[in-house]
Design a protein around this motif. Structure first.
Motif, short mmCIF file in Angstrom:
data_model
loop_
_atom_site.label_atom_id
_atom_site.label_comp_id
_atom_site.label_asym_id
_atom_site.label_seq_id
_atom_site.Cartn_x
_atom_site.Cartn_y
_atom_site.Cartn_z
N ARG A 287 6.03 4.77 -11.18
CA ARG A 287 5.32 3.61 -11.73
C ARG A 287 6.22 2.78 -12.63
O ARG A 287 6.05 1.57 -12.74
CB ARG A 287 4.09 4.07 -12.51
N GLU B 264 3.52 5.55 -5.85
CA GLU B 264 3.34 5.54 -7.31
C GLU B 264 2.21 6.47 -7.75
O GLU B 264 2.29 7.09 -8.81
CB GLU B 264 3.08 4.12 -7.81
N ARG B 265 1.14 6.55 -6.94
CA ARG B 265 0.07 7.49 -7.27
C ARG B 265 0.52 8.93 -7.09
O ARG B 265 0.18 9.80 -7.88
CB ARG B 265 -1.16 7.23 -6.38
N THR B 266 1.28 9.18 -6.04
CA THR B 266 1.72 10.54 -5.75
C THR B 266 2.78 11.01 -6.74
O THR B 266 2.75 12.15 -7.18
CB THR B 266 2.28 10.61 -4.31
N TYR B 267 3.71 10.14 -7.08
CA TYR B 267 4.80 10.47 -8.00
C TYR B 267 4.74 9.51 -9.18
O TYR B 267 5.36 8.44 -9.16
CB TYR B 267 6.16 10.36 -7.29
N PRO B 268 4.01 9.87 -10.23
CA PRO B 268 3.80 8.97 -11.37
C PRO B 268 5.08 8.40 -12.00
O PRO B 268 5.05 7.27 -12.47
CB PRO B 268 3.03 9.84 -12.38
N GLU C 57 2.15 1.65 -3.54
CA GLU C 57 1.08 2.12 -4.42
C GLU C 57 0.80 3.60 -4.19
O GLU C 57 0.56 4.35 -5.15
CB GLU C 57 -0.19 1.29 -4.20
N PHE C 58 0.82 4.04 -2.93
CA PHE C 58 0.63 5.46 -2.63
C PHE C 58 1.74 6.29 -3.25
O PHE C 58 1.49 7.35 -3.85
CB PHE C 58 0.59 5.67 -1.12
N SER D 212 5.28 -1.46 -6.49
CA SER D 212 4.16 -2.16 -5.86
C SER D 212 4.12 -3.63 -6.24
O SER D 212 3.78 -4.48 -5.42
CB SER D 212 2.84 -1.47 -6.19
N ARG E 124 0.82 -1.21 0.00
CA ARG E 124 0.00 0.00 0.00
C ARG E 124 0.86 1.26 0.00
O ARG E 124 0.53 2.24 -0.67
CB ARG E 124 -0.94 -0.02 1.21
#
Length: 175
Positions: free
Chosen positions: A104, A97-101, A94-95, A109, A91
């Motif tokens: 990814r 990766e969402r915050t700093y694209p 994933e957070f 994750s 988690r």
């Protein structure tokens, strides 16, 4: 792959040792020249200028080699490190990766997620759960036997489906 056979780690250590030694020699020589100029009363600025022309580029190359060797060494060790796997770490990744694209692209994750259980592990877990519920008295013997028979039948259906798909793949010549 053992620690000694990791090429990146070995190359990094050699680079770090050579460049670190060269940097220590260059800085030591510079300190010796400047110290002797100071002690003898000669112009320290003139000695520093005369010293700078041949030795500063060499010191820069040595410093650059030390930096690259250090980064390679840390990267090689981090690559071999044991990464904890689990829900919290996944988690968090994933957070991030969402915050700093751009993260990814690293696939953090997926790297820290728990592996999916195999069908055998799923069946074993289901059987253990049935046994626990039977012993606890949540289900009677008849229900227990019915569910075990269904679990065994599902396993054989999955095995038959996998065998059929394997035969079709071989017949089509995919492999």
């Amino acid at each position: 792959m053992s620690l000694l056979r990791d090429r990146l780690l070995g190359l990094s250590v050699v680079t770090l040792l050579l460049s670190g030694t060269l940097l220590a020699v260059v800085l030591g020589y510079g300190a010796l020249v400047l110290g002797s100029a100071f002690v003898t009363g000669a112009s320290v600025v003139g000695a520093a200028f005369e010293l700078a022309v041949p030795w500063v580029p060499l010191a820069g190359v040595a410093l650059l080699g030390a930096v690259f060797g250090s980064v390679g060494f840390v990267y090689a060790l981090a690559r071999r490190a044991s990464v904890p796997r689990g829900g919290r770490v996944q988690r968090l990744a994933e957070f991030a990766e969402r915050t700093y694209p751009p993260l990814r692209k690293l696939g953090l994750s997926e790297a820290v997620s728990e592996p999916e259980p195999s069908p055998e592990e799923k069946a074993q877990d289901a059987l253990e759960d049935l046994k626990r519920r039977y012993v606890a008295g949540e289900i009677d013997e008849r229900e227990f036997e019915r569910r075990v028979d269904r679990l065994v039948a599902n396993d054989s259906v999955d095995d038959a489906r996998a065998e059929r798909e394997r035969r079709e793949t071989l017949r089509e010549g995919r492999y």
